[in-house]
Design a protein around this motif. Sequence first.
Motif: not given
Length: 260
Positions: A231-259
């Motif tokens: 349940g908590y995992f799926s909640l994370c998947c709905g966050t902007e930070d999840f998109k940012e974290g995974t995009n940052a990895f794929l774009e080879k840059r540091k993630a900028e999380f917003k909470g």
Amino acid sequence: MNFQNLIVERKSNILIVKINRPSKYNALNDATITELGILFDEINGDDSVSVVILTGEGDKAFVAGADISELNKMDVISGRKLSEKGQAVFDKIENLDKPVIAAVNGYALGGGCELAMACHIRLASENAVFGQPEVNLGIIPGYGGTQRLARLINPGRAAEYILTGDSISAPEAEKLGLVNHVYPQSDLMPKAEEMANKIAGKAKIAVGLALKAVIATKETPQKEGERLEAGYFSLCCGTEDFKEGTNAFLEKRKAEFKGK
Ligand code: COA
């Protein structure tokens, strides 16, 4: 709010809380327990705080226990109230929606050991001394110590320390898994802040939910815990930070999380 027995200092999104009764080795009197309860109610849900560091004022003690001059006046009724009040406040700390790091800077005896055990991560200075010496006073640990020590180390070792009242040196505490790391005293707060900042730099919602899942292991059978985790995992998947974290990895840059 202004506190008599706590020093509260903010460093960006890290809150440093010091128990401030150094002349009494930071012993927890009733007023201090009350203030801790008020403070942790205020911190819970406060988005401006990412991590809390809990320590003791001075270089001798984290907390040398419940205040024995107050304990001395207890009877059967008031003793139960004291125990239940302390347990409720320590439960607030354990169930906080953000991590609490105990920076154990000296004696952590009785209620001090129990307070450290209610925190999520324990770091200690080389002069730290842990223990549950209540049997020497004709009582038992009353702020969750019998339960948390037996879960944190193992029931046999916990029984030994609780029944003998023997103290536990910092290196021994590290061996037992009661503390994560031991540092020279001058390094303790910098190391605690370093860890706090590292955690504060991660995706906040993920940190909060990971903490909830880990804390749930205390009460929850594994299968139920795994359901919570999903349940908590799926909640994370709905966050902007999840998109940012995974995009940052794929774009080879540091993630900028917003909470978010
Ligand atoms: N409650 C009330 N006061 C305490 C205290 C406690 N749990 N622990 C320490 N203090 C006070 C002492 O009374 C002393 O105050 P004073 O100078 O006004 O007399 C001061 O803190 C310093 O303690 P002291 O015993 O002189 O220091 P020490 O270096 O000789 O010994 C300890 C340090 C921690 C070993 C010793 O204070 C101790 O055993 N404390 C009680 C620990 C305990 O049993 N905790 C569990 C309580 S349930």
